[in-house]
Design a protein around this motif. Sequence first.
Motif, mmCIF file in Angstrom:
data_model
loop_
_atom_site.group_PDB
_atom_site.id
_atom_site.type_symbol
_atom_site.label_atom_id
_atom_site.label_comp_id
_atom_site.label_asym_id
_atom_site.label_seq_id
_atom_site.Cartn_x
_atom_site.Cartn_y
_atom_site.Cartn_z
ATOM 1 N N ALA A 213 0.817 1.915 5.258
ATOM 2 C CA ALA A 213 1.287 3.276 5.019
ATOM 3 C C ALA A 213 1.832 3.874 6.311
ATOM 4 N N GLY A 214 2.588 4.967 6.182
ATOM 5 C CA GLY A 214 3.100 5.656 7.360
ATOM 6 C C GLY A 214 4.378 5.078 7.922
ATOM 7 N N TRP A 215 5.019 4.169 7.215
ATOM 8 C CA TRP A 215 6.278 3.603 7.675
ATOM 9 C C TRP A 215 7.435 4.524 7.303
ATOM 10 N N VAL A 216 8.583 4.265 7.878
ATOM 11 C CA VAL A 216 9.820 4.946 7.503
ATOM 12 C C VAL A 216 10.778 3.896 6.971
ATOM 13 N N CYS A 217 11.277 4.116 5.765
ATOM 14 C CA CYS A 217 12.200 3.159 5.162
ATOM 15 C C CYS A 217 13.480 3.081 5.993
ATOM 16 N N THR A 218 13.840 1.893 6.416
ATOM 17 C CA THR A 218 15.016 1.737 7.274
ATOM 18 C C THR A 218 16.309 2.007 6.529
ATOM 19 N N ASP A 219 16.312 1.834 5.204
ATOM 20 C CA ASP A 219 17.521 2.074 4.416
ATOM 21 C C ASP A 219 17.717 3.551 4.106
ATOM 22 N N CYS A 220 16.635 4.248 3.757
ATOM 23 C CA CYS A 220 16.742 5.642 3.295
ATOM 24 C C CYS A 220 16.346 6.663 4.346
ATOM 25 N N GLY A 221 15.641 6.238 5.385
ATOM 26 C CA GLY A 221 15.213 7.184 6.408
ATOM 27 C C GLY A 221 14.102 8.104 5.958
ATOM 28 N N LEU A 222 13.393 7.759 4.889
ATOM 29 C CA LEU A 222 12.321 8.598 4.365
ATOM 30 C C LEU A 222 10.972 7.966 4.675
ATOM 31 N N GLU A 223 9.980 8.830 4.896
ATOM 32 C CA GLU A 223 8.630 8.345 5.125
ATOM 33 C C GLU A 223 8.052 7.802 3.813
ATOM 34 N N THR A 224 7.387 6.669 3.901
ATOM 35 C CA THR A 224 6.846 6.057 2.697
ATOM 36 C C THR A 224 5.643 6.839 2.186
ATOM 37 N N ARG A 225 5.399 6.701 0.885
ATOM 38 C CA ARG A 225 4.265 7.354 0.249
ATOM 39 C C ARG A 225 3.217 6.313 -0.130
ATOM 40 N N PRO A 226 1.955 6.644 0.019
ATOM 41 C CA PRO A 226 0.930 5.719 -0.497
ATOM 42 C C PRO A 226 0.924 5.721 -2.014
ATOM 43 N N PHE A 227 0.611 4.610 -2.606
ATOM 44 C CA PHE A 227 0.528 4.533 -4.049
ATOM 45 C C PHE A 227 -0.567 5.472 -4.549
ATOM 46 N N GLY A 228 -0.234 6.255 -5.583
ATOM 47 C CA GLY A 228 -1.194 7.177 -6.161
ATOM 48 C C GLY A 228 -0.905 8.628 -5.872
ATOM 49 N N VAL A 229 0.119 8.919 -5.034
ATOM 50 C CA VAL A 229 0.441 10.309 -4.713
ATOM 51 C C VAL A 229 1.160 10.940 -5.898
ATOM 52 N N SER B 70 0.812 -1.213 0.000
ATOM 53 C CA SER B 70 0.000 0.000 0.000
ATOM 54 C C SER B 70 0.847 1.266 0.000
ATOM 55 N N SER B 71 2.150 1.156 0.244
ATOM 56 C CA SER B 71 3.017 2.331 0.221
ATOM 57 C C SER B 71 4.401 1.923 -0.272
ATOM 58 N N TYR B 72 5.220 2.920 -0.598
ATOM 59 C CA TYR B 72 6.554 2.655 -1.142
ATOM 60 C C TYR B 72 7.497 3.761 -0.704
ATOM 61 N N CYS B 73 8.783 3.423 -0.655
ATOM 62 C CA CYS B 73 9.805 4.425 -0.363
ATOM 63 C C CYS B 73 10.076 5.212 -1.639
ATOM 64 N N PRO B 74 10.024 6.536 -1.592
ATOM 65 C CA PRO B 74 10.220 7.312 -2.817
ATOM 66 C C PRO B 74 11.656 7.305 -3.329
ATOM 67 N N ALA B 75 12.616 6.832 -2.535
ATOM 68 C CA ALA B 75 14.016 6.819 -2.972
ATOM 69 C C ALA B 75 14.435 5.466 -3.514
ATOM 70 N N CYS B 76 14.194 4.388 -2.754
ATOM 71 C CA CYS B 76 14.634 3.058 -3.185
ATOM 72 C C CYS B 76 13.495 2.213 -3.731
ATOM 73 N N PHE B 77 12.243 2.656 -3.561
ATOM 74 C CA PHE B 77 11.056 1.992 -4.083
ATOM 75 C C PHE B 77 10.812 0.629 -3.442
ATOM 76 N N ALA B 78 11.325 0.438 -2.216
ATOM 77 C CA ALA B 78 10.901 -0.730 -1.452
ATOM 78 C C ALA B 78 9.421 -0.572 -1.114
ATOM 79 N N GLU B 79 8.686 -1.675 -1.162
ATOM 80 C CA GLU B 79 7.244 -1.628 -0.949
ATOM 81 C C GLU B 79 6.902 -2.117 0.451
ATOM 82 N N PHE B 80 5.839 -1.515 1.034
ATOM 83 C CA PHE B 80 5.417 -1.827 2.392
ATOM 84 C C PHE B 80 3.922 -2.108 2.392
ATOM 85 N N VAL B 81 3.522 -3.013 3.284
ATOM 86 C CA VAL B 81 2.108 -3.392 3.347
ATOM 87 C C VAL B 81 1.264 -2.254 3.892
#
Length: 369
Positions: free
Chosen positions: A348-364, A335-346
Amino acid sequence: MQLWLILIALALWECLAFLPPRGARFTLPWRGPARALRRGGLHFTSPWPLRFAFALEGSVYEALPDHALAAGPLGWLAATGALREERALAWSSALEARGAIVRMGDAPLLRAGSEGTAERVVRELRALAAAAPAARPALAREPLRAALEVSDLSASVTRVRRATLAHRALAALTLLAIGFGIPAAVLSSGVAWDSLWQNTWPYWIALHGAGFVALAGAELALAAPGRGARLLHALVYPPAQWRGSGELASAALAAAHPLAAVHALCDAESALRWARSALAECDHPRLERTPPGVDREARVASLRERRAELAAFCERAGLAARLAEPPRRSDASASSYCPACFAEFVAAGWVCTDCGLETRPFGVDALAR
């Protein structure tokens, strides 16, 4: 037999290309679109030498009134841990490039993707240090504008491919002979492995020597930074010749921004991913890591200027409309993805552990900011 196994193991090792964080490798096969790997690390790229490959890094600078910050696709201070941004102008007089390493005196400071990138980092930082503080923001944007130009990139790639063709052909012939020629000769003639090596070693030395001469000729023709280190490495460690053309191409094409190179050489999906990631680096700055004494508002303004340059490139390249579309899911449950590395998460509202960026919901909308 043992010697043949060692040579095969060395060939496989040379197929593992180490790329620094935020690096990219472009492999141009005989057929099909080229691939651009967004993340760094160890990748089995299968770089059969007759195929043309090169790794690129971009260097993007934020110039604030009193000094400059280095950020963006270049993995700054990769050798010192997680630091990606540092005050740079105070070090400019002591900086020097040795191969792909930028050093401050005798201490290694950062690892670039190629010798050309390292020398360009030193040159641009020294130019910023020599300029008046008021002129630094405009001066820092010039390398980014030049790196995003794709008009001369195709001609440069053609020139590099032509200069390295002889070396790539000889390296491919060497690998073919070692990987298939020796076993075929043993099986067809019944000659022992030891006897075969004793009778054919002058031919292997001559083949390696011809490959080294071809590599030296390509180095002289392209005049890329770091020639001495690459030739010395290929001379003392002959298997390094198998990746010599790729390292030479990386240095010769180091001035190009990865986004421009992906757009010019790769498929549309790769260009979209790189464009989204480059914009996300401006949309999601790690302002909490701003060094002491840096004006936060000045840094935000610098990020906006950099983003404007990238957005203008996306408009020229015809990517703006596609950027408004959500990226494709590789997992239907994401339901969301990291905007830098594009790792996907089930969720929303997570923080990518590799990039330190908040994930975006698909469709933004990627260009909404």
